[in-house]
Design a protein around this motif. Structure first.
Motif, PDB file in Angstrom:
ATOM      1  N   ARG A 149     -18.019  -1.953  -1.820  1.00 44.80           N
ATOM      2  CA  ARG A 149     -16.971  -0.991  -1.459  1.00 44.80           C
ATOM      3  C   ARG A 149     -16.636  -0.154  -2.678  1.00 44.80           C
ATOM      4  O   ARG A 149     -16.608  -0.647  -3.791  1.00 44.80           O
ATOM      5  CB  ARG A 149     -15.718  -1.708  -0.941  1.00 44.80           C
ATOM      6  CG  ARG A 149     -15.951  -2.517   0.328  1.00 44.80           C
ATOM      7  CD  ARG A 149     -14.801  -3.448   0.653  1.00 44.80           C
ATOM      8  NE  ARG A 149     -15.120  -4.298   1.788  1.00 44.80           N
ATOM      9  CZ  ARG A 149     -14.576  -4.190   3.002  1.00 44.80           C
ATOM     10  NH1 ARG A 149     -13.652  -3.272   3.219  1.00 44.80           N
ATOM     11  NH2 ARG A 149     -14.926  -5.006   3.970  1.00 44.80           N
TER      12      ARG A 149
ATOM     13  N   PRO B 248     -10.035  -6.707   0.895  1.00 50.40           N
ATOM     14  CA  PRO B 248      -9.789  -6.973   2.315  1.00 50.40           C
ATOM     15  C   PRO B 248      -9.425  -8.413   2.645  1.00 50.40           C
ATOM     16  O   PRO B 248      -8.876  -8.687   3.707  1.00 50.40           O
ATOM     17  CB  PRO B 248     -11.126  -6.589   2.975  1.00 50.40           C
ATOM     18  CG  PRO B 248     -12.148  -6.754   1.894  1.00 50.40           C
ATOM     19  CD  PRO B 248     -11.444  -6.371   0.622  1.00 50.40           C
ATOM     20  N   ARG B 249      -9.753  -9.348   1.752  1.00 45.06           N
ATOM     21  CA  ARG B 249      -9.487 -10.768   2.048  1.00 45.06           C
ATOM     22  C   ARG B 249      -9.398 -11.545   0.746  1.00 45.06           C
ATOM     23  O   ARG B 249      -9.794 -11.049  -0.316  1.00 45.06           O
ATOM     24  CB  ARG B 249     -10.605 -11.340   2.925  1.00 45.06           C
ATOM     25  CG  ARG B 249     -11.962 -11.312   2.266  1.00 45.06           C
ATOM     26  CD  ARG B 249     -13.076 -11.718   3.214  1.00 45.06           C
ATOM     27  NE  ARG B 249     -13.258 -10.719   4.252  1.00 45.06           N
ATOM     28  CZ  ARG B 249     -14.022  -9.632   4.090  1.00 45.06           C
ATOM     29  NH1 ARG B 249     -14.640  -9.395   2.939  1.00 45.06           N
ATOM     30  NH2 ARG B 249     -14.156  -8.766   5.074  1.00 45.06           N
TER      31      ARG B 249
ATOM     32  N   SER C 224       0.818  -1.206   0.000  1.00 42.36           N
ATOM     33  CA  SER C 224       0.000   0.000   0.000  1.00 42.36           C
ATOM     34  C   SER C 224       0.853   1.258   0.000  1.00 42.36           C
ATOM     35  O   SER C 224       0.458   2.292   0.500  1.00 42.36           O
ATOM     36  CB  SER C 224      -0.922   0.007   1.236  1.00 42.36           C
ATOM     37  OG  SER C 224      -0.168  -0.098   2.425  1.00 42.36           O
TER      38      SER C 224
ATOM     39  N   PRO D  65      -8.359  -1.857  -2.956  1.00 42.72           N
ATOM     40  CA  PRO D  65      -7.993  -2.691  -1.805  1.00 42.72           C
ATOM     41  C   PRO D  65      -8.987  -3.837  -1.618  1.00 42.72           C
ATOM     42  O   PRO D  65     -10.182  -3.630  -1.443  1.00 42.72           O
ATOM     43  CB  PRO D  65      -8.060  -1.706  -0.632  1.00 42.72           C
ATOM     44  CG  PRO D  65      -9.090  -0.700  -1.045  1.00 42.72           C
ATOM     45  CD  PRO D  65      -9.023  -0.607  -2.550  1.00 42.72           C
TER      46      PRO D  65
ATOM     47  N   LYS E  92      -4.532 -10.363  -1.654  1.00 45.48           N
ATOM     48  CA  LYS E  92      -5.109  -9.581  -0.569  1.00 45.48           C
ATOM     49  C   LYS E  92      -4.317  -8.298  -0.390  1.00 45.48           C
ATOM     50  O   LYS E  92      -3.086  -8.300  -0.390  1.00 45.48           O
ATOM     51  CB  LYS E  92      -5.088 -10.402   0.722  1.00 45.48           C
ATOM     52  CG  LYS E  92      -5.635  -9.668   1.939  1.00 45.48           C
ATOM     53  CD  LYS E  92      -5.529 -10.544   3.168  1.00 45.48           C
ATOM     54  CE  LYS E  92      -5.950  -9.790   4.427  1.00 45.48           C
ATOM     55  NZ  LYS E  92      -5.815 -10.636   5.634  1.00 45.48           N
TER      56      LYS E  92
ATOM     57  N   THR F 235      -3.922  -3.964  -1.539  1.00 47.53           N
ATOM     58  CA  THR F 235      -4.170  -3.051  -2.649  1.00 47.53           C
ATOM     59  C   THR F 235      -3.570  -3.591  -3.936  1.00 47.53           C
ATOM     60  O   THR F 235      -2.395  -3.943  -3.989  1.00 47.53           O
ATOM     61  CB  THR F 235      -3.587  -1.655  -2.347  1.00 47.53           C
ATOM     62  OG1 THR F 235      -4.232  -1.129  -1.190  1.00 47.53           O
ATOM     63  CG2 THR F 235      -3.823  -0.714  -3.522  1.00 47.53           C
TER      64      THR F 235
END
Length: 331
Positions: A116, A155-156, A35, A153, A81, A83
């Motif tokens: 998101r 998240p998982r 990131s 990004p 996982k 960015t």
């Protein structure tokens, strides 16, 4: 894609790539996170306020009432996982590439929940100076001349639905959701922090000077063929590009090799730039060349920036512009 961040803003797109590539290849650290803050990038196509906010909504909520828009066509297949730099194109129903639009991406679970976004894209030109433009790029009406890029990004690990919302003719329109998987096979392709697999790349001496055997580009990019990767890796920084301008399935190999050729002319011999073709004897029916095996590549193009210690500091899948290398890293 971790790398040193001493890049300076320079007046041209060419320099915007040449300096970060040189720094990434030669200046040390390959251990920063995925990131990292960008050093210099093209401006976003819009602001987040120009698009619906995803907070507390589903993907169907976001696109409810929006007309059906262009086809979303990502140029990346491996996501991890964190960015990720997602390069993509937008096509109308006639398969004409759309450029210059305000665009944002949204992600959610495959059922549309947990939406998101918006992750506003930037528009990056693949144009090079005329002397570096290949015949394939110049004459192929479907060759990519630009790419949208968004930093998204995840998240998982798991499966996601990804869609684009674009502003065309003053109104917002939405693409259909596109399934993308995060994790899994992505781990097989070496990334930042990994030691670059050592492969032999053929040079003119190996083919009695017949460059057509090791380069489908017209004309061949001689500056990208002079070094055998095995001879230079670990001794100097290297930029290794796997691409096939004539046989590319994604239609972006030609522009990518053009970009690399132009950057090589700017950087010179401080960095070794190498183009590796994809198919045995440049024949799709004969399968992939053995050089792709150690890198676990099944798609093209890919570009790896390797520091003087032989460690991968940056990697790009698909199209990238002269400004792309200053975006956030991705493993």
């Amino acid at each position: 894609m971790p790398r040193s961040r001493a890049a300076r803003r320079l007046p041209t797109l060419l320099c915007a790539l040449a300096v970060p590539l040189l720094l990434a290849a030669g200046c040390g650290s390959s251990g920063s996170s995925s990131s990292d803050t960008p050093a210099a990038q093209p401006a976003p196509t819009a602001t987040a306020e120009d698009f619906p906010m995803a907070t507390g909504r589903t993907l169907p909520d976001i696109i409810n009432g929006l007309p059906k828009g262009p086809v979303f066509a990502p140029s990346v297949s491996l996501l991890t996982k964190g960015t990720n730099r997602i390069g993509f194109a937008l096509f109308d129903t006639a398969r004409k590439q759309l450029s210059g639009a305000a665009v944002a991406l949204y992600i959610g679970k495959t059922d549309g929940s947990d939406a998101r976004g918006p992750f506003v894209a930037r528009s990056e030109s693949l144009k090079v100076s005329p002397q570096f433009e290949s015949k394939q790029t110049a004459t192929d009406p479907d060759a990519a001349h630009g790419v949208y890029v968004a930093d998204v990004p995840f998240p998982r690990n798991g499966s996601y639905a990804v869609l684009a919302v674009a502003k065309l003719d003053g109104r917002l329109v939405a693409s259909s959701p596109y399934g993308m998987k995060v994790g899994g096979k992505a781990a097989a392709v070496p990334g930042p922090g990994d030691k670059a697999p050592v492969i032999h790349t053929l040079t003119p001496a190996d083919v009695a000077g017949d460059l057509s055997k090791i380069d489908t580009r017209l004309p061949p990019a001689e500056s990208l063929l002079k070094d055998d990767f095995a001879d230079v890796v670990g001794k100097k920084p290297v930029v290794l590009t796997f691409a096939t301008p004539q046989l590319c399935q994604s239609r972006v190999c030609g522009p990518v090799v053009d970009v690399v050729d132009e950057v090589q002319a700017k950087v010179g011999d401080k960095v070794s730039f190498i183009h590796q073709e994809i198919y045995r004897d440049n024949d799709v029916s004969k399968g992939l060349r053995p050089q792709l095996g150690p890198y676990h590549l099944q798609t093209e193009p890919w570009t790896f920036v390797i520091d003087r210690k032989g460690i991968i500091s940056t990697r790009f899948e698909g199209a990238f512009s002269p400004a792309s290398s200053s975006g956030p890293s991705r493993r």
